[in-house]
Design a protein around this motif. Structure first.
Motif, mmCIF file in Angstrom:
data_model
loop_
_atom_site.group_PDB
_atom_site.id
_atom_site.type_symbol
_atom_site.label_atom_id
_atom_site.label_comp_id
_atom_site.label_asym_id
_atom_site.label_seq_id
_atom_site.Cartn_x
_atom_site.Cartn_y
_atom_site.Cartn_z
ATOM 1 N N GLY A 221 0.376 -3.418 -13.981
ATOM 2 C CA GLY A 221 1.303 -3.449 -12.851
ATOM 3 C C GLY A 221 1.638 -4.837 -12.362
ATOM 4 N N LYS A 222 1.560 -5.841 -13.232
ATOM 5 C CA LYS A 222 1.893 -7.214 -12.831
ATOM 6 C C LYS A 222 3.326 -7.317 -12.342
ATOM 7 C CE LYS A 222 0.711 -9.115 -16.763
ATOM 8 N NZ LYS A 222 2.133 -9.064 -16.893
ATOM 9 N N ARG B 4 2.468 9.811 -7.699
ATOM 10 C CA ARG B 4 3.505 10.195 -8.650
ATOM 11 C C ARG B 4 4.864 9.602 -8.253
ATOM 12 N NH1 ARG B 4 4.436 14.436 -12.380
ATOM 13 N NH2 ARG B 4 6.663 14.845 -12.634
ATOM 14 N N SER B 5 5.142 9.549 -6.959
ATOM 15 C CA SER B 5 6.430 9.035 -6.491
ATOM 16 C C SER B 5 6.622 7.573 -6.897
ATOM 17 C CB SER B 5 6.542 9.173 -4.973
ATOM 18 O OG SER B 5 5.497 8.457 -4.325
ATOM 19 N N TYR B 6 5.530 6.792 -6.941
ATOM 20 C CA TYR B 6 5.644 5.403 -7.362
ATOM 21 C C TYR B 6 5.973 5.326 -8.851
ATOM 22 C CZ TYR B 6 3.387 4.153 -2.931
ATOM 23 O OH TYR B 6 3.079 3.989 -1.597
ATOM 24 N N ALA B 7 5.338 6.175 -9.643
ATOM 25 C CA ALA B 7 5.627 6.193 -11.080
ATOM 26 C C ALA B 7 7.072 6.601 -11.341
ATOM 27 C CB ALA B 7 4.664 7.141 -11.790
ATOM 28 N N GLU B 8 7.574 7.562 -10.581
ATOM 29 C CA GLU B 8 8.962 7.999 -10.751
ATOM 30 C C GLU B 8 9.936 6.882 -10.376
ATOM 31 O OE1 GLU B 8 9.119 11.441 -8.296
ATOM 32 O OE2 GLU B 8 8.299 12.797 -9.831
ATOM 33 N N ALA B 9 9.653 6.188 -9.278
ATOM 34 C CA ALA B 9 10.517 5.076 -8.869
ATOM 35 C C ALA B 9 10.513 3.967 -9.911
ATOM 36 C CB ALA B 9 10.064 4.541 -7.509
ATOM 37 N N TYR B 10 9.339 3.668 -10.454
ATOM 38 C CA TYR B 10 9.228 2.644 -11.496
ATOM 39 C C TYR B 10 10.034 3.044 -12.731
ATOM 40 C CZ TYR B 10 7.102 -0.551 -14.869
ATOM 41 O OH TYR B 10 6.902 -1.512 -15.829
ATOM 42 N N ALA B 11 9.934 4.316 -13.109
ATOM 43 C CA ALA B 11 10.660 4.785 -14.294
ATOM 44 C C ALA B 11 12.175 4.690 -14.105
ATOM 45 C CB ALA B 11 10.259 6.221 -14.617
ATOM 46 N N ARG B 12 12.642 4.807 -12.882
ATOM 47 C CA ARG B 12 14.081 4.677 -12.596
ATOM 48 C C ARG B 12 14.518 3.223 -12.478
ATOM 49 N NH1 ARG B 12 12.940 9.008 -8.911
ATOM 50 N NH2 ARG B 12 12.754 7.450 -7.259
ATOM 51 N N GLY B 13 13.556 2.304 -12.467
ATOM 52 C CA GLY B 13 13.896 0.898 -12.276
ATOM 53 C C GLY B 13 14.102 0.527 -10.829
ATOM 54 N N ASP B 14 13.503 1.297 -9.905
ATOM 55 C CA ASP B 14 13.633 1.018 -8.473
ATOM 56 C C ASP B 14 12.509 0.103 -8.008
ATOM 57 O OD1 ASP B 14 15.808 2.715 -8.417
ATOM 58 O OD2 ASP B 14 14.640 4.450 -7.741
#
Length: 286
Positions: free
Chosen positions: A13-14, A243-253
């Motif tokens: 997560g750097k 999970r919400s953080y992983a979803e945001a990361y996957a969207r590039g947010d």
């Protein structure tokens, strides 16, 4: 202030930490993505007005009419980038570390400055902040010269947040060398702990103070906390496993845009880093 975000392994997560810390900074900062083999900070920040500059490095160019095959350049090169085979001096540019020893030692001035393109250095703006990153050419093996080119592009007078390459080898050391402070990002797993210990030892060897940020922290898991107590290392922040953080990361947010409470935590982290590095004290004395 030059703050490096590093880890002993990839995937901790750097970039998440570096991008969100830069986005929550109360002043303009420069974000350097020094993971030139796989840069991805630009996918989250979406910089504007991007400029691309090719970056080359020295390689020897041989004047065969002047060369007498004396062998001095071959003997001085510790990386076998110059080798005499038969009646010909062969060059291997990919092996060259650009020390210029061959250029200086040649008695016949038969070696001139050549250049090999390693990749590109790119820069752009996101909000009030600056992003600079490198993209290494496919097939290149040596990333430190391109990492140093990214670092040299950082403007003076602005705080710098540096996203370092993963691991503890030459690229990571080239990135964090001469930094003021290192945040070591880890995850509460046996692999995360093992590589965190390697990264912490590297920072200590370089004489750079460091602290820990635990990503994907789970309640009741004290693996990293126990290590930090043993090694007298501070934990500056814990990012919960959601999970919400992983979803945001996957969207590039950017995470702080989706979670106001997390933004407050990053603001507190910024303030803690300033106190630790003495930035506030220096400003007051100035």
């Amino acid at each position: 202030m030059i703050l490096a975000i590093a880890s002993g392994k990839g995937g901790t997560g750097k970039t998440t930490l570096a991008v969100n810390l830069a986005a929550s900074a109360p002043c303009p900062v420069t974000l350097l993505d020094c993971d030139v083999e796989e840069p991805n900070a630009h996918l989250f920040t979406r910089p504007e007005n991007v400029l691309r500059t090719p970056k080359g490095v020295f390689v020897p160019r041989i004047d065969t009419d002047r060369c007498t095959l004396c062998g001095k350049c071959e003997s001085v090169c510790r990386f076998s980038a110059l080798v005499i085979i038969g009646r010909k001096l062969m060059t291997y540019p990919e092996m060259c570390h650009a020390c210029r020893g061959c250029l200086r030692i040649c008695p016949e001035n038969a070696i001139a400055e050549g250049e090999r393109i390693l990749g590109d250095v790119l820069s752009g703006n996101f909000g009030p902040h600056r992003l600079i990153w490198g993209e290494m050419r496919v097939g290149e093996a040596m990333s430190p010269p391109l990492i140093e080119a990214v670092r040299h592009m950082a403007p003076s007078g602005m705080p710098v947040i540096l996203d370092a390459p993963p691991g503890t080898s030459c690229p990571m050391i080239a990135a964090i060398r001469d930094c003021d402070f290192v945040l070591l990002v880890t995850e509460p797993t046996p692999f995360g702990l093992h590589d965190l210990a390697l990264a912490a030892e590297t920072a200590r060897h370089l004489g750079i103070p460091c602290a820990i940020v635990v990503n994907r922290a789970e309640e009741g898991n004290t693996l990293i906390q126990d290590y930090a107590r043993r090694e007298n290392l501070a934990i500056f922040m814990e990012i919960p496993f959601r999970r919400s953080y992983a979803e945001a990361y996957a969207r590039g947010d950017i995470l702080i845009d989706r979670d106001p409470e997390l933004k407050k935590a990053f603001v507190r982290l910024w303030e803690t880093i300033q106190r630790q590095t003495g930035i506030e004290k220096k400003r007051a004395s100035a």
